[in-house]
Design a protein around this motif. Structure first.
Motif, PDB file in Angstrom:
ATOM      1  N   GLY A   1      11.841 -15.329  -3.981  1.00 58.43           N
ATOM      2  CA  GLY A   1      10.573 -14.925  -4.571  1.00 58.43           C
ATOM      3  C   GLY A   1      10.776 -13.811  -5.571  1.00 58.43           C
ATOM      4  O   GLY A   1      11.891 -13.544  -6.038  1.00 58.43           O
ATOM      5  N   HIS A   2       9.665 -13.165  -5.913  1.00 60.88           N
ATOM      6  CA  HIS A   2       9.689 -12.020  -6.819  1.00 60.88           C
ATOM      7  C   HIS A   2       8.848 -10.915  -6.193  1.00 60.88           C
ATOM      8  O   HIS A   2       7.887 -11.182  -5.465  1.00 60.88           O
ATOM      9  N   LEU A   3       9.204  -9.676  -6.487  1.00 64.04           N
ATOM     10  CA  LEU A   3       8.607  -8.527  -5.809  1.00 64.04           C
ATOM     11  C   LEU A   3       7.869  -7.635  -6.792  1.00 64.04           C
ATOM     12  O   LEU A   3       8.400  -7.292  -7.853  1.00 64.04           O
ATOM     13  N   LEU A   4       6.636  -7.268  -6.432  1.00 66.30           N
ATOM     14  CA  LEU A   4       5.838  -6.330  -7.216  1.00 66.30           C
ATOM     15  C   LEU A   4       5.692  -5.049  -6.403  1.00 66.30           C
ATOM     16  O   LEU A   4       5.179  -5.061  -5.286  1.00 66.30           O
ATOM     17  N   ILE A   5       6.148  -3.937  -6.990  1.00 62.09           N
ATOM     18  CA  ILE A   5       6.068  -2.636  -6.329  1.00 62.09           C
ATOM     19  C   ILE A   5       5.021  -1.811  -7.060  1.00 62.09           C
ATOM     20  O   ILE A   5       5.180  -1.508  -8.243  1.00 62.09           O
ATOM     21  N   GLU A   6       3.944  -1.477  -6.366  1.00 63.99           N
ATOM     22  CA  GLU A   6       2.827  -0.774  -7.002  1.00 63.99           C
ATOM     23  C   GLU A   6       2.564   0.544  -6.303  1.00 63.99           C
ATOM     24  O   GLU A   6       2.428   0.597  -5.080  1.00 63.99           O
ATOM     25  N   ASP A   7       2.509   1.613  -7.084  1.00 66.00           N
ATOM     26  CA  ASP A   7       2.131   2.914  -6.540  1.00 66.00           C
ATOM     27  C   ASP A   7       2.064   3.923  -7.680  1.00 66.00           C
ATOM     28  O   ASP A   7       2.383   3.598  -8.827  1.00 66.00           O
ATOM     29  N   VAL A   8       1.676   5.127  -7.339  1.00 58.20           N
ATOM     30  CA  VAL A   8       1.559   6.192  -8.332  1.00 58.20           C
ATOM     31  C   VAL A   8       2.947   6.602  -8.823  1.00 58.20           C
ATOM     32  O   VAL A   8       3.959   6.286  -8.187  1.00 58.20           O
ATOM     33  N   PRO A   9       3.028   7.293  -9.959  1.00 58.81           N
ATOM     34  CA  PRO A   9       4.340   7.696 -10.478  1.00 58.81           C
ATOM     35  C   PRO A   9       5.081   8.641  -9.539  1.00 58.81           C
ATOM     36  O   PRO A   9       4.484   9.456  -8.838  1.00 58.81           O
ATOM     37  N   GLY A  10       6.403   8.513  -9.553  1.00 61.92           N
ATOM     38  CA  GLY A  10       7.245   9.487  -8.882  1.00 61.92           C
ATOM     39  C   GLY A  10       7.547   9.258  -7.421  1.00 61.92           C
ATOM     40  O   GLY A  10       8.115  10.136  -6.762  1.00 61.92           O
ATOM     41  N   VAL A  11       7.189   8.083  -6.873  1.00 59.55           N
ATOM     42  CA  VAL A  11       7.432   7.853  -5.446  1.00 59.55           C
ATOM     43  C   VAL A  11       8.651   6.970  -5.191  1.00 59.55           C
ATOM     44  O   VAL A  11       8.933   6.628  -4.050  1.00 59.55           O
ATOM     45  N   GLY A  12       9.363   6.572  -6.239  1.00 59.76           N
ATOM     46  CA  GLY A  12      10.620   5.846  -6.039  1.00 59.76           C
ATOM     47  C   GLY A  12      10.550   4.361  -6.298  1.00 59.76           C
ATOM     48  O   GLY A  12      11.418   3.616  -5.823  1.00 59.76           O
ATOM     49  N   LYS A  13       9.559   3.878  -7.056  1.00 61.21           N
ATOM     50  CA  LYS A  13       9.448   2.437  -7.316  1.00 61.21           C
ATOM     51  C   LYS A  13      10.667   1.919  -8.073  1.00 61.21           C
ATOM     52  O   LYS A  13      11.324   0.966  -7.644  1.00 61.21           O
ATOM     53  N   THR A  14      10.975   2.556  -9.186  1.00 52.51           N
ATOM     54  CA  THR A  14      12.118   2.118 -10.003  1.00 52.51           C
ATOM     55  C   THR A  14      13.426   2.365  -9.267  1.00 52.51           C
ATOM     56  O   THR A  14      14.369   1.575  -9.384  1.00 52.51           O
ATOM     57  N   MET A  15      13.491   3.429  -8.498  1.00 53.32           N
ATOM     58  CA  MET A  15      14.698   3.732  -7.737  1.00 53.32           C
ATOM     59  C   MET A  15      15.005   2.625  -6.728  1.00 53.32           C
ATOM     60  O   MET A  15      16.153   2.197  -6.588  1.00 53.32           O
ATOM     61  N   LEU A  16      13.977   2.119  -6.044  1.00 58.57           N
ATOM     62  CA  LEU A  16      14.172   1.021  -5.100  1.00 58.57           C
ATOM     63  C   LEU A  16      14.649  -0.233  -5.826  1.00 58.57           C
ATOM     64  O   LEU A  16      15.580  -0.911  -5.375  1.00 58.57           O
ATOM     65  N   ALA A  17      14.005  -0.546  -6.952  1.00 58.14           N
ATOM     66  CA  ALA A  17      14.385  -1.736  -7.708  1.00 58.14           C
ATOM     67  C   ALA A  17      15.838  -1.648  -8.171  1.00 58.14           C
ATOM     68  O   ALA A  17      16.600  -2.617  -8.052  1.00 58.14           O
ATOM     69  N   LYS A  18      16.239  -0.504  -8.688  1.00 54.38           N
ATOM     70  CA  LYS A  18      17.614  -0.338  -9.173  1.00 54.38           C
ATOM     71  C   LYS A  18      18.617  -0.372  -8.025  1.00 54.38           C
ATOM     72  O   LYS A  18      19.709  -0.941  -8.154  1.00 54.38           O
ATOM     73  N   ALA A  19      18.262   0.236  -6.882  1.00 58.52           N
ATOM     74  CA  ALA A  19      19.176   0.261  -5.746  1.00 58.52           C
ATOM     75  C   ALA A  19      19.435  -1.147  -5.224  1.00 58.52           C
ATOM     76  O   ALA A  19      20.582  -1.501  -4.908  1.00 58.52           O
ATOM     77  N   LEU A  20      18.388  -1.965  -5.129  1.00 56.00           N
ATOM     78  CA  LEU A  20      18.567  -3.338  -4.676  1.00 56.00           C
ATOM     79  C   LEU A  20      19.379  -4.134  -5.687  1.00 56.00           C
ATOM     80  O   LEU A  20      20.260  -4.919  -5.314  1.00 56.00           O
ATOM     81  N   ALA A  21      19.107  -3.928  -6.971  1.00 58.81           N
ATOM     82  CA  ALA A  21      19.844  -4.647  -8.014  1.00 58.81           C
ATOM     83  C   ALA A  21      21.322  -4.285  -7.993  1.00 58.81           C
ATOM     84  O   ALA A  21      22.188  -5.160  -8.125  1.00 58.81           O
ATOM     85  N   ARG A  22      21.627  -3.014  -7.817  1.00 58.33           N
ATOM     86  CA  ARG A  22      23.038  -2.581  -7.829  1.00 58.33           C
ATOM     87  C   ARG A  22      23.778  -2.994  -6.565  1.00 58.33           C
ATOM     88  O   ARG A  22      25.003  -3.010  -6.550  1.00 58.33           O
ATOM     89  N   SER A  23      23.056  -3.301  -5.508  1.00 53.75           N
ATOM     90  CA  SER A  23      23.710  -3.713  -4.263  1.00 53.75           C
ATOM     91  C   SER A  23      24.263  -5.134  -4.343  1.00 53.75           C
ATOM     92  O   SER A  23      25.073  -5.537  -3.521  1.00 53.75           O
ATOM     93  N   VAL A  24      23.781  -5.907  -5.311  1.00 49.55           N
ATOM     94  CA  VAL A  24      24.236  -7.288  -5.508  1.00 49.55           C
ATOM     95  C   VAL A  24      25.110  -7.333  -6.751  1.00 49.55           C
ATOM     96  O   VAL A  24      24.663  -6.973  -7.845  1.00 49.55           O
ATOM     97  N   ASP A  25      26.351  -7.772  -6.589  1.00 51.96           N
ATOM     98  CA  ASP A  25      27.288  -7.828  -7.709  1.00 51.96           C
ATOM     99  C   ASP A  25      26.998  -9.069  -8.550  1.00 51.96           C
ATOM    100  O   ASP A  25      27.681 -10.080  -8.480  1.00 51.96           O
ATOM    101  N   GLY A  26      25.927  -8.992  -9.316  1.00 54.12           N
ATOM    102  CA  GLY A  26      25.560 -10.057 -10.236  1.00 54.12           C
ATOM    103  C   GLY A  26      25.102  -9.426 -11.530  1.00 54.12           C
ATOM    104  O   GLY A  26      25.233  -8.216 -11.741  1.00 54.12           O
ATOM    105  N   THR A  27      24.560 -10.227 -12.415  1.00 51.60           N
ATOM    106  CA  THR A  27      24.061  -9.678 -13.674  1.00 51.60           C
ATOM    107  C   THR A  27      22.712  -9.020 -13.442  1.00 51.60           C
ATOM    108  O   THR A  27      21.848  -9.556 -12.744  1.00 51.60           O
ATOM    109  N   VAL A  28      22.541  -7.841 -14.013  1.00 53.83           N
ATOM    110  CA  VAL A  28      21.318  -7.064 -13.850  1.00 53.83           C
ATOM    111  C   VAL A  28      20.848  -6.606 -15.228  1.00 53.83           C
ATOM    112  O   VAL A  28      21.650  -6.112 -16.026  1.00 53.83           O
ATOM    113  N   LYS A  29      19.567  -6.799 -15.502  1.00 56.45           N
ATOM    114  CA  LYS A  29      18.986  -6.292 -16.751  1.00 56.45           C
ATOM    115  C   LYS A  29      17.675  -5.588 -16.451  1.00 56.45           C
ATOM    116  O   LYS A  29      16.944  -5.983 -15.543  1.00 56.45           O
TER     117      LYS A  29
END
Length: 318
Positions: free
Chosen positions: A42-70
């Motif tokens: 599926g695909h994941l939508l992370i919604e919340d106010v600024p500064g609570v770690g939305k982008t950090m979670l997305a990047k951490a999950l992306a970096r945990s998988v050794d594939g192409t990330v953009k």
């Protein structure tokens, strides 16, 4: 599917969970939902106010998988061709060469998706549902696994565009990060103040292994009573007087697929009604639209869905 296959799922996902946990403090339930979406294709939508770690979670999950990330930073001036790609004429060869856009990756991080115009947002519709891109009459398949992790600020914030219903329906789950508990925030001050923890994050699995796990999850059994329970929940949202838009058939399919992933993560070869019940809010709530009277009364889709969950009888797991 044997016990060894399920052991592989739980072992690999435990590594990913621990890896993301190095960056995201005290958000185990949100991370678990993200892993469920990954295994359910599926695909994941992370919604919340600024500064609570939305982008950090997305990047951490992306970096945990050794594939192409953009990463695509959605802004008001972003064009659809920036997302899907564009054909550019090469005067030397006298032909058009295709320059891939940001969606050509295993994991696509769409940062602040609701800051782009609706026209640009709609460029993701075909990509997310059909896992392909059509540019200048040519259709190109996207590589598997393909996961879009989009973040957005609440739509009441300045400079944002509400995602259209068709776009929201493409996301399997929507989660809210929420503020961390004081202990987790205190731990973050020590671990994040000196350096960015993402810099030291290494992949713990690869795209090939994720494809194998997705195949295992697809074999998880869904009994007829459990399937009927998922359909009954979706039907109840369509007939609710508080809603003008209920859950789509795609939402029912996403609910069952997510439940299969949740069962596999728990080491089970079968889905329980509890899996459907636990995932109903993150899978269905963002697709529902309250009526005028319900909205004026402050009835949120989550509140209406809670009433539906309480009203629809849960089947006996036996």
């Amino acid at each position: 599917m044997g016990a060894g296959d399920l052991e592989t799922v739980t072992r690999v996902m435990a590594r990913v969970r621990a890896n993301v946990g190095h960056v995201i403090e005290g958000k185990g339930e949100v991370v678990e939902t993200a892993l469920t979406v990954l295994l359910a294709e599926g695909h994941l939508l992370i919604e919340d106010v600024p500064g609570v770690g939305k982008t950090m979670l997305a990047k951490a999950l992306a970096r945990s998988v050794d594939g192409t990330v953009k990463r695509i930073q959605f802004t008001p001036d972003l064009l659809p061709s920036d997302v899907t790609g564009v054909s550019v004429f090469d005067p030397d060869t006298r032909r058009f060469d295709f320059h891939p856009g940001g969606v050509f990756a295993n994991v696509v991080v769409g940062d602040e998706i609701n800051r782009a115009s609706p026209k640009t947002q709609s460029a993701l519709l075909e990509c997310m549902e059909e896992r392909q891109v059509t540019v200048d009459g040519t259709t190109m398949a996207l590589e598997s696994p393909f996961l879009v992790i989009a973040t957005q600020n609440p739509i009441e914030m300045e400079g944002t565009y509400a995602l259209p219903e068709a776009q929201r329906d493409r996301f399997m789950c929507r989660v809210a990060m929420g503020y961390p508990v004081p202990a987790a925030e205190l731990a973050m001050l020590g671990s994040h103040a000196a350096a960015n923890p993402l810099d030291d994050l290494e992949p713990v699995t690869d795209a090939g292994e994720i494809r194998k796990l997705i195949g295992i999850v697809a074999q998880v059994h869904v009994a007829d009573p459990v399937g009927r329970y998922a359909v009954a929940l979706a039907t109840a949202t369509r007939t609710s007087p508080d809603l003008v838009l209920g859950a789509s058939p795609r939402a029912t399919l996403h609910l069952v697929r997510a439940a299969k992933a949740r069962a596999a993560l728990a080491g089970r070869t079968y889905v329980l009604p509890d899996d459907i019940h636990a995932l109903a809010v993150p899978v269905l709530a963002h697709r529902l639209m309250p009526g005028v009277e319900a909205a004026l009364a402050g009835r949120t889709p989550q509140a209406v869905l809670a009433d539906v969950l309480a009203r629809v009888p849960v089947p006996d797991p036996a």
